[in-house]
Scaffold this active site. Sequence first.
Site, PDB file in Angstrom:
ATOM      1  N   PRO A  50       0.952  -1.299  -0.406  1.00 20.60           N
ATOM      2  CA  PRO A  50      -0.459   0.456   0.284  1.00 20.60           C
ATOM      3  C   PRO A  50       0.966   1.193  -0.135  1.00 20.60           C
ATOM      4  O   PRO A  50       2.420   1.323   0.232  1.00 20.60           O
ATOM      5  CB  PRO A  50      -0.845   0.147   0.888  1.00 20.60           C
ATOM      6  CG  PRO A  50      -0.014  -0.853   2.568  1.00 20.60           C
ATOM      7  CD  PRO A  50       0.893  -1.735   1.536  1.00 20.60           C
ATOM      8  N   GLY A  55       2.655   4.027  -4.568  1.00 18.27           N
ATOM      9  CA  GLY A  55       2.678   4.880  -5.951  1.00 18.27           C
ATOM     10  C   GLY A  55       2.411   3.027  -6.700  1.00 18.27           C
ATOM     11  O   GLY A  55       2.411   3.335  -7.975  1.00 18.27           O
ATOM     12  N   LEU A  56       1.985   2.044  -6.368  1.00 14.14           N
ATOM     13  CA  LEU A  56       1.274   1.136  -7.382  1.00 14.14           C
ATOM     14  C   LEU A  56       0.273   1.127  -7.764  1.00 14.14           C
ATOM     15  O   LEU A  56       0.198   0.064  -7.717  1.00 14.14           O
ATOM     16  CB  LEU A  56       1.838  -0.249  -6.698  1.00 14.14           C
ATOM     17  CG  LEU A  56       3.975   0.242  -6.888  1.00 14.14           C
ATOM     18  CD1 LEU A  56       4.460  -0.858  -6.049  1.00 14.14           C
ATOM     19  CD2 LEU A  56       4.617   0.453  -7.623  1.00 14.14           C
ATOM     20  N   GLY A  57      -0.316   2.234  -7.325  1.00 17.47           N
ATOM     21  CA  GLY A  57      -2.132   2.220  -7.120  1.00 17.47           C
ATOM     22  C   GLY A  57      -2.694   1.022  -6.083  1.00 17.47           C
ATOM     23  O   GLY A  57      -4.163   0.722  -7.046  1.00 17.47           O
ATOM     24  N   SER A  58      -2.423   1.372  -5.302  1.00 18.96           N
ATOM     25  CA  SER A  58      -2.899   0.161  -4.195  1.00 18.96           C
ATOM     26  C   SER A  58      -4.980   0.595  -3.939  1.00 18.96           C
ATOM     27  O   SER A  58      -5.689  -0.422  -4.002  1.00 18.96           O
ATOM     28  CB  SER A  58      -2.554   0.536  -3.481  1.00 18.96           C
ATOM     29  OG  SER A  58      -2.538   1.181  -2.439  1.00 18.96           O
ATOM     30  N   SER A  59      -5.105   1.707  -3.815  1.00 17.58           N
ATOM     31  CA  SER A  59      -6.212   2.788  -3.059  1.00 17.58           C
ATOM     32  C   SER A  59      -6.954   1.739  -5.125  1.00 17.58           C
ATOM     33  O   SER A  59      -8.413   2.359  -4.527  1.00 17.58           O
ATOM     34  CB  SER A  59      -6.356   3.794  -2.889  1.00 17.58           C
ATOM     35  OG  SER A  59      -6.151   4.724  -4.761  1.00 17.58           O
ATOM     36  N   ALA A  60      -6.692   2.036  -5.855  1.00 16.01           N
ATOM     37  CA  ALA A  60      -7.231   2.403  -7.136  1.00 16.01           C
ATOM     38  C   ALA A  60      -7.908   0.428  -6.631  1.00 16.01           C
ATOM     39  O   ALA A  60      -8.905  -0.247  -7.550  1.00 16.01           O
ATOM     40  CB  ALA A  60      -6.766   2.579  -8.763  1.00 16.01           C
ATOM     41  N   ALA A  61      -6.669  -0.372  -6.771  1.00 18.44           N
ATOM     42  CA  ALA A  61      -6.866  -1.780  -6.793  1.00 18.44           C
ATOM     43  C   ALA A  61      -8.000  -2.220  -5.390  1.00 18.44           C
ATOM     44  O   ALA A  61      -9.040  -2.682  -5.545  1.00 18.44           O
ATOM     45  CB  ALA A  61      -6.103  -2.105  -6.077  1.00 18.44           C
ATOM     46  N   ASP A  92      -5.349   5.699 -12.819  1.00 24.36           N
ATOM     47  CA  ASP A  92      -5.243   4.535 -11.646  1.00 24.36           C
ATOM     48  C   ASP A  92      -5.721   3.391 -11.669  1.00 24.36           C
ATOM     49  O   ASP A  92      -5.882   1.993 -11.777  1.00 24.36           O
ATOM     50  CB  ASP A  92      -5.113   4.566 -10.606  1.00 24.36           C
ATOM     51  CG  ASP A  92      -3.646   5.611  -9.938  1.00 24.36           C
ATOM     52  OD1 ASP A  92      -2.816   6.005 -11.271  1.00 24.36           O
ATOM     53  OD2 ASP A  92      -3.164   5.532  -9.147  1.00 24.36           O
TER      54      ASP A  92
HETATM   55  C1  MEV Z   1      -0.563   8.740  -9.178  1.00 22.12           C
HETATM   56  O1  MEV Z   1      -0.715   7.412  -9.064  1.00 22.12           O
HETATM   57  C2  MEV Z   1      -0.981   9.327 -10.559  1.00 22.12           C
HETATM   58  C3  MEV Z   1      -1.253  10.961 -10.883  1.00 22.12           C
HETATM   59  O2  MEV Z   1      -1.016  11.272 -11.755  1.00 22.12           O
HETATM   60  C4  MEV Z   1      -2.311  11.592  -9.999  1.00 22.12           C
HETATM   61  C5  MEV Z   1      -4.036  11.372 -10.919  1.00 22.12           C
HETATM   62  O3  MEV Z   1      -3.164  11.302 -11.947  1.00 22.12           O
HETATM   63  O4  MEV Z   1      -4.413  11.199 -10.596  1.00 22.12           O
HETATM   64  C6  MEV Z   1       0.159  11.194  -9.791  1.00 22.12           C
END
Ligand code: MEV
Length: 319
Positions: free
Chosen positions: A106, A109-115, A156
């Site tokens: 988590p 920056g690997l998209g854990s909230s979207a997953a 994401d």
């Molecule tokens: C976050 O994974 C990517 C950002 O560009 C934010 C977004 O696109 O919403 C930093």
Amino acid sequence: MAARGAPMATGAAPGKVILFGEHAAVYGRPAIAAALGSGLGAVVQADAAGPVLHIPAWGQNVRVRPDGTGGFESLSKAFAAALGLAGLDTPEARRVGVTMDGELPPSVGLGSSAAFSVALLRALGQWRGRPFSDAEILEAAFALETVFHGSPSGVDHTVATLGGCLRFERGRTPAYSPVAIAVPVPLVVAFAPRESAGRQMVEGLRARHDALPAVYARIFDAIGEIAEAGVAALAAGDLPRLGQLFTLNHDLLRACGVASAANDALVALARQHGALGAKLTGAGGGGSVIALVPGDPEPLLRACVAGGYGAFATRVDAT
Ligand code: MEV
């Protein structure tokens, strides 16, 4: 564990890496993002003490209640929103226990909230007996992503929903199209703890942008051109060019003020250990870096671990 034969519903979604264009995507420039092999899975079962959501992989104490009584403010708000979007509104319908698990770390920056959002919605849709379509997931997961990120671009949750490698452009219809990839792209993902939440990174850049909009527009235009050149390099299987574009994109993200010292240190480490190029991926401020490593990834993986960072080797498959 579920009793044998107990009703159960499941949903899954992958994490992601942004190959090019994070942050500039918030301002309508193209982003190129690919699904990761690791992600999250949700299991929904009847639970008289529900609604409750447990994420053992993120810590034994991560037990989330939609009324917020268990803490975990964003997760509990997103859980409440997901129950509402699935139409699980009555006290009886809400007697559910959700277990979320998977290998995706988590908050790096690997998209854990979207997953999290997509896996949860898929499982709740199946639980109510009417699975969400991908189009419905795209809309509902965007609503959950705003709980986590304020005003996200949508890249994401689009990749978490559709998978593969996508070119994404906020405000376009359709917002995404598949990206052709001629040869597999071998990556090392290395990560440090986040120093600031993704939302703060986006809001900080918004303030800097608003003070000097013409200057930042040029930087975002350049990032957009790098993303387009990246699409061409992916289609041509030109890994040296791709590496050069990664590093160029990272340097512009530094100019935007979103690269932390740890992000820069990981990029330098990657280049010392055989990477053709490297960049931060996601919101920055710590979190993950991707390095393009066509040879043996072990020396870089070892150097990352020795430096106290997390790291794994993965690849984006040819399409
Ligand atoms: C976050 O994974 C990517 C950002 O560009 C934010 C977004 O696109 O919403 C930093």
